[in-house]
Each structure stands twice: as structure tokens, then as C-alpha cells.
Design a protein around this motif. Structure first.
Motif, PDB file in Angstrom:
ATOM      1  N   VAL A 326       0.830  -1.202   0.000  1.00  0.00           N
ATOM      2  CA  VAL A 326       0.000   0.000   0.000  1.00  0.00           C
ATOM      3  C   VAL A 326       0.868   1.258   0.000  1.00  0.00           C
ATOM      4  O   VAL A 326       0.520   2.275  -0.616  1.00  0.00           O
ATOM      5  CB  VAL A 326      -0.985  -0.008   1.193  1.00  0.00           C
ATOM      6  N   PHE A 327       2.030   1.200   0.653  1.00  0.00           N
ATOM      7  CA  PHE A 327       2.953   2.347   0.621  1.00  0.00           C
ATOM      8  C   PHE A 327       3.489   2.559  -0.791  1.00  0.00           C
ATOM      9  O   PHE A 327       3.590   3.697  -1.274  1.00  0.00           O
ATOM     10  CB  PHE A 327       4.117   2.120   1.592  1.00  0.00           C
ATOM     11  N   VAL A 328       3.831   1.464  -1.450  1.00  0.00           N
ATOM     12  CA  VAL A 328       4.378   1.561  -2.809  1.00  0.00           C
ATOM     13  C   VAL A 328       3.339   2.156  -3.759  1.00  0.00           C
ATOM     14  O   VAL A 328       3.645   3.048  -4.563  1.00  0.00           O
ATOM     15  CB  VAL A 328       4.829   0.171  -3.304  1.00  0.00           C
ATOM     16  N   TYR A 329       2.102   1.692  -3.659  1.00  0.00           N
ATOM     17  CA  TYR A 329       1.063   2.139  -4.584  1.00  0.00           C
ATOM     18  C   TYR A 329       0.718   3.617  -4.379  1.00  0.00           C
ATOM     19  O   TYR A 329       0.644   4.389  -5.349  1.00  0.00           O
ATOM     20  CB  TYR A 329      -0.180   1.282  -4.419  1.00  0.00           C
ATOM     21  N   LEU A 330       0.506   4.023  -3.138  1.00  0.00           N
ATOM     22  CA  LEU A 330       0.148   5.422  -2.893  1.00  0.00           C
ATOM     23  C   LEU A 330       1.315   6.358  -3.199  1.00  0.00           C
ATOM     24  O   LEU A 330       1.115   7.479  -3.666  1.00  0.00           O
ATOM     25  CB  LEU A 330      -0.342   5.599  -1.453  1.00  0.00           C
ATOM     26  N   TRP A 331       2.556   5.892  -2.961  1.00  0.00           N
ATOM     27  CA  TRP A 331       3.710   6.701  -3.369  1.00  0.00           C
ATOM     28  C   TRP A 331       3.738   6.873  -4.884  1.00  0.00           C
ATOM     29  O   TRP A 331       4.002   7.969  -5.393  1.00  0.00           O
ATOM     30  CB  TRP A 331       5.006   6.035  -2.912  1.00  0.00           C
ATOM     31  N   ALA A 332       3.447   5.785  -5.617  1.00  0.00           N
ATOM     32  CA  ALA A 332       3.439   5.869  -7.073  1.00  0.00           C
ATOM     33  C   ALA A 332       2.410   6.893  -7.548  1.00  0.00           C
ATOM     34  O   ALA A 332       2.672   7.679  -8.469  1.00  0.00           O
ATOM     35  CB  ALA A 332       3.156   4.501  -7.683  1.00  0.00           C
ATOM     36  N   PHE A 394     -12.552   7.706   6.963  1.00  0.00           N
ATOM     37  CA  PHE A 394     -11.438   8.016   7.867  1.00  0.00           C
ATOM     38  C   PHE A 394     -10.184   8.384   7.069  1.00  0.00           C
ATOM     39  O   PHE A 394      -9.435   9.284   7.452  1.00  0.00           O
ATOM     40  CB  PHE A 394     -11.154   6.831   8.794  1.00  0.00           C
ATOM     41  N   ALA A 395      -9.972   7.677   5.960  1.00  0.00           N
ATOM     42  CA  ALA A 395      -8.819   7.988   5.122  1.00  0.00           C
ATOM     43  C   ALA A 395      -8.906   9.402   4.575  1.00  0.00           C
ATOM     44  O   ALA A 395      -7.894  10.124   4.496  1.00  0.00           O
ATOM     45  CB  ALA A 395      -8.718   6.986   3.981  1.00  0.00           C
ATOM     46  N   ALA A 396     -10.123   9.822   4.189  1.00  0.00           N
ATOM     47  CA  ALA A 396     -10.298  11.178   3.673  1.00  0.00           C
ATOM     48  C   ALA A 396      -9.957  12.210   4.741  1.00  0.00           C
ATOM     49  O   ALA A 396      -9.383  13.275   4.427  1.00  0.00           O
ATOM     50  CB  ALA A 396     -11.730  11.368   3.182  1.00  0.00           C
ATOM     51  N   GLN A 397     -10.268  11.908   5.990  1.00  0.00           N
ATOM     52  CA  GLN A 397      -9.921  12.833   7.070  1.00  0.00           C
ATOM     53  C   GLN A 397      -8.427  12.790   7.377  1.00  0.00           C
ATOM     54  O   GLN A 397      -7.802  13.825   7.630  1.00  0.00           O
ATOM     55  CB  GLN A 397     -10.741  12.495   8.312  1.00  0.00           C
ATOM     56  N   ILE A 398      -7.855  11.596   7.367  1.00  0.00           N
ATOM     57  CA  ILE A 398      -6.416  11.465   7.614  1.00  0.00           C
ATOM     58  C   ILE A 398      -5.613  12.194   6.547  1.00  0.00           C
ATOM     59  O   ILE A 398      -4.574  12.800   6.824  1.00  0.00           O
ATOM     60  CB  ILE A 398      -6.022   9.969   7.656  1.00  0.00           C
ATOM     61  N   ASP A 404      -3.556  15.169   0.603  1.00  0.00           N
ATOM     62  CA  ASP A 404      -2.283  14.672   0.084  1.00  0.00           C
ATOM     63  C   ASP A 404      -1.443  13.903   1.110  1.00  0.00           C
ATOM     64  O   ASP A 404      -0.296  13.556   0.826  1.00  0.00           O
ATOM     65  CB  ASP A 404      -1.460  15.829  -0.476  1.00  0.00           C
ATOM     66  N   ASN A 405      -1.991  13.609   2.291  1.00  0.00           N
ATOM     67  CA  ASN A 405      -1.233  12.867   3.299  1.00  0.00           C
ATOM     68  C   ASN A 405      -1.366  11.364   3.046  1.00  0.00           C
ATOM     69  O   ASN A 405      -1.972  10.616   3.807  1.00  0.00           O
ATOM     70  CB  ASN A 405      -1.726  13.223   4.697  1.00  0.00           C
ATOM     71  N   TRP A 406      -0.750  10.909   1.956  1.00  0.00           N
ATOM     72  CA  TRP A 406      -0.877   9.505   1.584  1.00  0.00           C
ATOM     73  C   TRP A 406      -0.136   8.584   2.548  1.00  0.00           C
ATOM     74  O   TRP A 406      -0.527   7.416   2.714  1.00  0.00           O
ATOM     75  CB  TRP A 406      -0.395   9.290   0.147  1.00  0.00           C
ATOM     76  N   VAL A 407       0.902   9.084   3.189  1.00  0.00           N
ATOM     77  CA  VAL A 407       1.644   8.253   4.142  1.00  0.00           C
ATOM     78  C   VAL A 407       0.748   7.885   5.329  1.00  0.00           C
ATOM     79  O   VAL A 407       0.732   6.736   5.786  1.00  0.00           O
ATOM     80  CB  VAL A 407       2.910   8.975   4.624  1.00  0.00           C
ATOM     81  N   GLY A 408      -0.012   8.859   5.815  1.00  0.00           N
ATOM     82  CA  GLY A 408      -0.933   8.585   6.910  1.00  0.00           C
ATOM     83  C   GLY A 408      -1.979   7.552   6.523  1.00  0.00           C
ATOM     84  O   GLY A 408      -2.306   6.651   7.306  1.00  0.00           O
ATOM     85  N   VAL A 409      -2.490   7.653   5.307  1.00  0.00           N
ATOM     86  CA  VAL A 409      -3.481   6.687   4.827  1.00  0.00           C
ATOM     87  C   VAL A 409      -2.846   5.305   4.689  1.00  0.00           C
ATOM     88  O   VAL A 409      -3.470   4.284   5.016  1.00  0.00           O
ATOM     89  CB  VAL A 409      -4.077   7.149   3.487  1.00  0.00           C
ATOM     90  N   ALA A 410      -1.612   5.235   4.219  1.00  0.00           N
ATOM     91  CA  ALA A 410      -0.920   3.957   4.076  1.00  0.00           C
ATOM     92  C   ALA A 410      -0.703   3.304   5.443  1.00  0.00           C
ATOM     93  O   ALA A 410      -0.888   2.082   5.597  1.00  0.00           O
ATOM     94  CB  ALA A 410       0.403   4.155   3.353  1.00  0.00           C
ATOM     95  N   LEU A 411      -0.302   4.091   6.431  1.00  0.00           N
ATOM     96  CA  LEU A 411      -0.121   3.547   7.782  1.00  0.00           C
ATOM     97  C   LEU A 411      -1.444   3.032   8.342  1.00  0.00           C
ATOM     98  O   LEU A 411      -1.493   1.966   8.985  1.00  0.00           O
ATOM     99  CB  LEU A 411       0.451   4.638   8.701  1.00  0.00           C
ATOM    100  N   PHE A 412      -2.488   3.780   8.119  1.00  0.00           N
ATOM    101  CA  PHE A 412      -3.832   3.396   8.556  1.00  0.00           C
ATOM    102  C   PHE A 412      -4.236   2.058   7.939  1.00  0.00           C
ATOM    103  O   PHE A 412      -4.723   1.153   8.622  1.00  0.00           O
ATOM    104  CB  PHE A 412      -4.797   4.515   8.147  1.00  0.00           C
ATOM    105  N   THR A 413      -4.006   1.893   6.646  1.00  0.00           N
ATOM    106  CA  THR A 413      -4.352   0.653   5.952  1.00  0.00           C
ATOM    107  C   THR A 413      -3.483  -0.508   6.426  1.00  0.00           C
ATOM    108  O   THR A 413      -3.971  -1.628   6.642  1.00  0.00           O
ATOM    109  CB  THR A 413      -4.195   0.834   4.435  1.00  0.00           C
ATOM    110  N   ALA A 414      -2.193  -0.255   6.600  1.00  0.00           N
ATOM    111  CA  ALA A 414      -1.275  -1.305   7.041  1.00  0.00           C
ATOM    112  C   ALA A 414      -1.629  -1.829   8.431  1.00  0.00           C
ATOM    113  O   ALA A 414      -1.418  -3.014   8.729  1.00  0.00           O
ATOM    114  CB  ALA A 414       0.158  -0.784   7.018  1.00  0.00           C
ATOM    115  N   ALA A 415      -2.195  -0.966   9.267  1.00  0.00           N
ATOM    116  CA  ALA A 415      -2.589  -1.401  10.607  1.00  0.00           C
ATOM    117  C   ALA A 415      -3.672  -2.477  10.526  1.00  0.00           C
ATOM    118  O   ALA A 415      -3.658  -3.456  11.297  1.00  0.00           O
ATOM    119  CB  ALA A 415      -3.087  -0.208  11.418  1.00  0.00           C
ATOM    120  N   PHE A 416      -4.595  -2.340   9.595  1.00  0.00           N
ATOM    121  CA  PHE A 416      -5.627  -3.362   9.436  1.00  0.00           C
ATOM    122  C   PHE A 416      -5.051  -4.645   8.840  1.00  0.00           C
ATOM    123  O   PHE A 416      -5.512  -5.747   9.156  1.00  0.00           O
ATOM    124  CB  PHE A 416      -6.765  -2.828   8.561  1.00  0.00           C
TER     125      PHE A 416
END
Length: 457
Positions: A326-332, A394-398, A404-416
Motif C-alpha cells: 500500500v505504501f508503494v502504490y500510494l507513493w506511485a 477516515f482515510a479522507a480525514q487522515i 495529500d497525506n498519503w503516508v498517513g493513509v498507508a499507515l492506517f491501511t497497514a494497521a488493518f
């Protein structure tokens, strides 16, 4: 009573079923039903903010529109209790017909709704109501189809045959996206007036096709055998929550892996095409098409591997791998490079996520005995999926006001992804457990083996 005690008889063999017919019916039905479900996700990201909500506040409209996507996940647990009870009492076939008809009608009606400019706030209220009906329908679809295919399948190929349910789901997502590509390319004056309605109105065909396909399905041998026995005093739901509550909770936690799908399908699409990145709508829709096409091939391969080495290791490859990808994809996406986004999307959603996505029907279904299988799968998955549905909001708020805070969204997804991995690690391995002994109890109600090892050949 231990499986090795003198009084314990081996589980009676499951009569032969019709695995190919069940798999085809599950694949086609799931594809049709999830076509309906996924066109809503595309529309919520691309269309509905300007059609059903106040256009003078675009950021708020987008946030609320993405929130309506999650509404269906809120009603899924209710649908799971209702349809799970019906499926375990009256049969899998009735649930599979009912869910398709309900989904087709509610989606068709979305295409008929008046807009915000026409009736004001009543428009989003009606939209939410239709979305709730979609959620009730979806709650029983995957559990019903998965139970049907698993119980028809040969014992050594349950993973492969039950994966057709999710394979059909991916096909439905491809179909939904392909329909939206030419629609999204329409000029704005056509897109936001009549163009967006076309994919929803086509759901009338879904309702008809679903009824024709599923009305002649045969019940599974396992269900017929259980239905022929004297019914226990306790209803299926009471028995499930009294005897199998730990596995229900395990499925709830594991099912939050679906957050990967909702983030990929909805939030990442909104992020990529929004002001923060500004990628082309059609190009991003094609990323989803190609990734899902790869998933069509990957899912049965992962499922066949799970029939050889077990459900748990394959699921963990998918869940832990998705937490990294998820980090790779959102970074791309943040780079705005179409080749990078395409490659990352294929690797992330098409290959890695398919490992978990393709084998959960067998993994979860094998945790429960026939008498409560559909209820256990439906309730556990739909509560977990409800979390995944609202993860988009929640991702939209993060992501913050600029989105543009894709890192926060990636961390959120990785936690699940981590949560689902822990849930599966704590469960039993079941790929070699005979069908009649699944769920840790004999189908005749006598205490059975509690571990895969004690009943494995």
C-alpha cells in the motif's frame, strides 16, 4: 470427546456434490451482483459529489459522498444476521436468489433518482436508502455463494472451488469499471445529467439474469444431510454465538483486510484524480481494470496453493504483503507517473492482495460446521467489512484538507493488514480437515476434534 477416544466414530463422508455447477453459478452471480456494488464506488468518487450534494462546497460534498459508500457497510451486519439465519434454516439457494434480486432492484432505482438541484436534500436521503439496501443484499451474497461452493467441492479442492466467489467479485469490478470508462469520458454537461445513470439502469438486466442463473441451483449435499436431521432446539444464531463465538470474532478481525480493497478502489481513485495529484479519470479507471484482470488469474492460483500448503500461510502472504505494497502504490500515485501507478497497482491489488482475497471463503467457511456456516461467515465478514467501508471516510480525514497525506493513509491501511494477520495466526489450520468435521464438531452434534491435526488423514 476426543477424536481418538473409543466412542468417537470418524465423520461420515460428504456425498458427492456438483462443484463445477456451483462454482459457475457463484462466479456469474457474484460478478453480476458486485458489478452493481462497485459502480456505486466509482460514482461516489467521481460523480455523486456534484450530483447529489451541494456543489458550492466541493470538499465537503466529496467527503460526504465517500461516506455514503460506507453506509452499505453499516447495514451489512443487519443483513448478515437476517440472511445468515435464512440460509442456515432454509438453504443456500434461497439466499443467493434473494440477494441478487435485491441488489439489482436497488441499484436500478439509484439510476432513477432525482438530483440535488431538483429536490434538494431529499436526493441524498434517497441515495442513502438505496445504498442501505445494497448493503443488506451484499451481506448474504458472498457468504451464501462461498458456502454453496465449499460444500459442493471435493475435500482436497475446497480452496480452489470456493475461490470462484471472489473471482466473480473481481470480474464484477472489472465490468463496473469498463462501463464507467466511456461514461467518465463524456462531456461534463452530459456526464452529470444523464450519462452517469446508464450503469445503474443496466441493473435491470442483472436482476433478470440473476434469477435465471440461480433459480435451478441444487442445495449442497452437506446442507441436505443436516436439514434431514432433527433440528436442534436453539436457532442457528443462538448456537453460533454460544458455541463458535471465538471464531466469529476471529473472522471479524481477519475480514478487516477488506480495507485494502476499499482504499484501492475508492480513496486512491479520489486522491489520484483530485487536485492534489490531478491524474486523468479514465487512466486511473484503467489501472483498476488491469489490476483486477490480473487478479482473475492470481486468485485461483493462490487458492490451489492453499489446497497444497494450507490456508494460513497463503493468507499471511496476502495480508502482510498488502501492508507493504500500500505504501508503494500510494507513493506511485503521488509521483503522478502513469507507468509507476500501473505497475504498482498490478503488484499490489492484482497479485499480492489476491492471496488473502482469494482464499478467505475457504479459510473462514472451514471455521464453522454446516449448520451455522452461512451465519458465521456472514456475520463475521460483514462486521469486518463494515469497518473497511468506513475506512474510506477516515482515510479522507487522515489525508487532510489538501488530501495529500498519503503516508498517513498507508499507515492506517497497514494497521488493518496487521490486525487481520494476527487474527489468522491464532486460528486453526483446516485445509486437511474432512468436510464433516469442520468447525470442530461432528455434524450429528457429537463432540469432535478441536484441531486440524486430530482429524487430518
Amino acid at each position: 470427546m476426543s477424536a481418538h477416544s473409543p466412542d468417537a466414530s470418524p465423520p461420515s463422508p460428504t456425498p458427492p456434490g456438483k462443484p463445477r455447477q456451483a462454482a459457475v453459478a457463484a462466479w456469474i452471480g457474484s460478478a453480476l451482483e458486485y458489478y452493481d456494488f462497485f459502480i456505486y464506488g466509482s460514482a461516489a468518487a467521481l460523480i455523486f459529489p456534484k450530483v447529489f450534494f451541494d456543489p458550492d462546497h466541493p470538499a465537503t460534498a466529496t467527503l460526504i459522498s465517500l461516506g455514503t459508500f460506507g453506509v452499505a457497510y453499516a447495514t451489512r451486519p443487519l443483513g448478515a444476521f437476517l440472511l445468515g439465519h435464512i440460509g442456515d434454516r432454509l438453504g443456500r439457494r434461497r439466499v443467493m436468489v434473494l440477494t441478487l434480486l435485491m441488489m439489482g432492484v436497488s441499484t436500478f432505482l439509484i439510476g432513477c433518482l432525482p438530483t440535488y438541484d431538483q429536490i434538494g436534500t431529499a436526493a441524498p436521503a434517497l441515495l442513502v436508502l438505496m445504498r442501505m439496501l445494497q448493503g443488506v443484499s451484499a451481506a448474504g451474497e458472498q457468504a451464501g455463494a462461498s458456502s454453496m461452493t465449499l460444500e459442493h467441492a471435493p475435500e482436497h479442492r475446497r480452496g480452489y472451488y470456493s475461490s470462484f466467489t471472489l473471482n466473480g467479485t473481481q470480474a464484477g469490478q472489472i465490468l463496473a469499471t469498463l462501463i464507467f470508462i466511456p461514461v467518465a469520458a463524456l462531456p461534463d454537461d452530459q456526464l452529470y445529467t444523464w450519462g452517469w445513470r446508464i450503469p445503474f439502469l443496466l441493473s435491470a438486466l442483472v436482476a433478470v439474469a440473476g434469477y435465471v442463473i440461480r433459480r435451478n441451483l441444487e442445495e449442497t449435499p452437506a446442507f441436505r444431510r443436516v436439514a434431514a436431521e432433527p433440528a436442534p432446539a436453539a436457532p442457528p444464531l443462538v448456537h453460533l454465538l454460544r458455541e463458535h463465538w471465538a471464531d466469529v470474532l476471529r473472522v471479524v478481525a481477519a475480514a478487516t483486510i477488506a480495507t485494502v480493497s476499499t482504499i484501492f478502489t475508492v480513496w486512491a481513485l479520489s486522491y489520484a484524480t483530485g487536485d492534489a495529484v490531478g491524474m486523468d479519470r479514465s487512466a486511473m479507471l484503467w489501472v483498476g481494470v488491469v489490476a483486477n484482470a490480473v487478479a482473475l488469474l492470481a486468485i485461483p492460483l493462490w487458492a490451489r496453493l492453499s489446497d497444497r500448503i494450507g490456508r494460513k500461510p497463503v493468507f499471511l502472504i496476502g495480508s502482510l504483503g498488502s501492508g507493504v505494497m500500500v505504501f508503494v502504490y500510494l507513493w506511485a500515485i503521488s509521483t503522478g507517473s502513469y507507468p509507476l501507478v500501473l505497475l504498482a497497482g498490478i503488484g499490489f491489488f492484482g497479485v499480492v492482495y489476491s492471496a488473502a482475497n482469494g482464499i478467505w471463503p475457504s479459510l473462514y467457511g472451514e471455521m464453522f460446521p454446516t449448520r451455522v456456516r452461512l451465519s458465521g461467515m456472514a456475520i463475521g465478514t460483514q462486521i469486518g467489512f463494515a469497518v473497511a467501508g468506513f475506512a474510506v471516510s477516515f482515510a479522507a480525514q487522515i489525508a487532510g484538507p489538501d488530501g495529500d497525506n498519503w503516508v498517513g493513509v498507508a499507515l492506517f491501511t497497514a494497521a488493518f493488514c496487521l490486525l487481520s494477520s494476527v487474527a489468522v495466526v491464532t486460528g486453526r489450520e483446516t485445509f486437511r480437515v474432512p468436510t464433516g468435521a469442520l468447525g470442530g464438531r461432528r455434524e450429528n452434534g457429537r463432540e469432535g476434534a478441536r484441531t486440524a491435526e486430530s482429524v487430518s488423514p
